[in-house]
Motif scaffolding. Structure first.
Motif, short mmCIF file in Angstrom:
data_model
loop_
_atom_site.label_atom_id
_atom_site.label_comp_id
_atom_site.label_asym_id
_atom_site.label_seq_id
_atom_site.Cartn_x
_atom_site.Cartn_y
_atom_site.Cartn_z
N PRO A 80 0.82 -1.22 0.00
CA PRO A 80 0.00 0.00 0.00
C PRO A 80 0.85 1.27 0.00
O PRO A 80 1.86 1.36 0.69
N TRP A 81 0.43 2.23 -0.81
CA TRP A 81 1.15 3.50 -0.96
C TRP A 81 0.43 4.57 -0.16
O TRP A 81 -0.77 4.81 -0.36
N THR A 82 1.14 5.21 0.76
CA THR A 82 0.60 6.33 1.51
C THR A 82 1.54 7.51 1.33
O THR A 82 2.66 7.51 1.89
N SER A 85 4.29 9.02 4.03
CA SER A 85 4.58 8.15 5.18
C SER A 85 6.08 7.98 5.42
O SER A 85 6.50 7.82 6.56
N SER A 104 5.64 5.90 -6.40
CA SER A 104 4.68 4.83 -6.66
C SER A 104 4.71 4.31 -8.10
O SER A 104 4.40 3.15 -8.35
N SER A 147 0.28 13.00 -5.14
CA SER A 147 0.00 11.74 -4.44
C SER A 147 0.92 10.61 -4.91
O SER A 147 0.95 9.55 -4.31
N HIS A 150 6.45 11.38 -2.06
CA HIS A 150 6.46 11.45 -0.60
C HIS A 150 6.51 12.86 -0.05
O HIS A 150 6.40 13.06 1.14
#
Length: 195
Positions: A80-82, A85, A104, A147, A150
């Motif tokens: 999962p990409w946040t 983070s 991403s 998005s 980072h």
């Protein structure tokens, strides 16, 4: 492992030694208490493993190593990409800058590169179609702007360069596919991406 990968000799033995260090780091990471950036470190390790296997597969025309690279990049893409983070990684940690620069879209680009290289060894049309699809996903990811990254470490020039690489990979895959399937339309789409 990063130092061995970047500064060591460009040999199978060196790449496998670096891969072993990354595999051990991944096991150790899973034993540590979870942090908001644990997924980012896991994704980074998977990316680097894929990269090392790709180098070997590319150098030695080894389809099994290219498949292993693709698998690592597939696994990296599934983490999962946040956005942001990785900002929680200690600024003094040497790996922070490298993890912050891992975005991403790169896993899709890596899978596309592996498929394109595999197409030179086996199932050209099938693997080139897969390469085109992965490069398409990389471009879609880049379309998500901030998005995809980072944080503020990424400059406007970095973003332009990312898109240029993605278009280069996409255009190369499309023109190769067009040549294999004898489609002028696909070749023209590839050339358009390269402009």
């Amino acid at each position: 492992a990063d130092q061995l990968r970047h500064s060591g000799p460009h040999t199978r033995e060196n790449f496998l030694a670096a891969a072993e260090i990354f595999r051990r780091a991944r096991v150790e990471l899973l034993e540590l208490p979870a942090e908001p950036y644990t997924a980012d470190l896991n994704r980074y390790i998977k990316w680097r493993l894929g990269e090392l296997y790709y180098f070997i597969g590319d150098d030695e025309n080894d389809a099994a190593m290219l498949e292993q690279a693709r698998g690592c990049w597939r696994d990296a893409a599934s983490v999962p990409w946040t956005p942001g983070s990785a900002l929680g990684i200690d600024p003094q940690a040497g790996v922070r800058g490298r993890v912050m620069r891992w975005w991403s879209h790169q896993a899709q680009q890596g899978m596309g590169m592996a498929y394109a290289r595999l197409a030179e060894l086996q199932s050209p049309a099938t693997n080139l179609r897969r390469a085109v699809e992965q490069q398409r996903w990389a471009l879609i990811s880049l379309d998500h702007g901030d998005s995809n990254y980072h944080g503020p470490i990424v400059t406007a020039d970095d973003r332009i360069l990312d898109r240029a690489y993605a278009l280069l990979n996409s255009g190369s895959a499309l023109t190769s596919l067009g040549a294999i399937v004898d489609s002028l339309g696909i070749v023209e789409n590839g050339l358009a991406a390269l402009r």
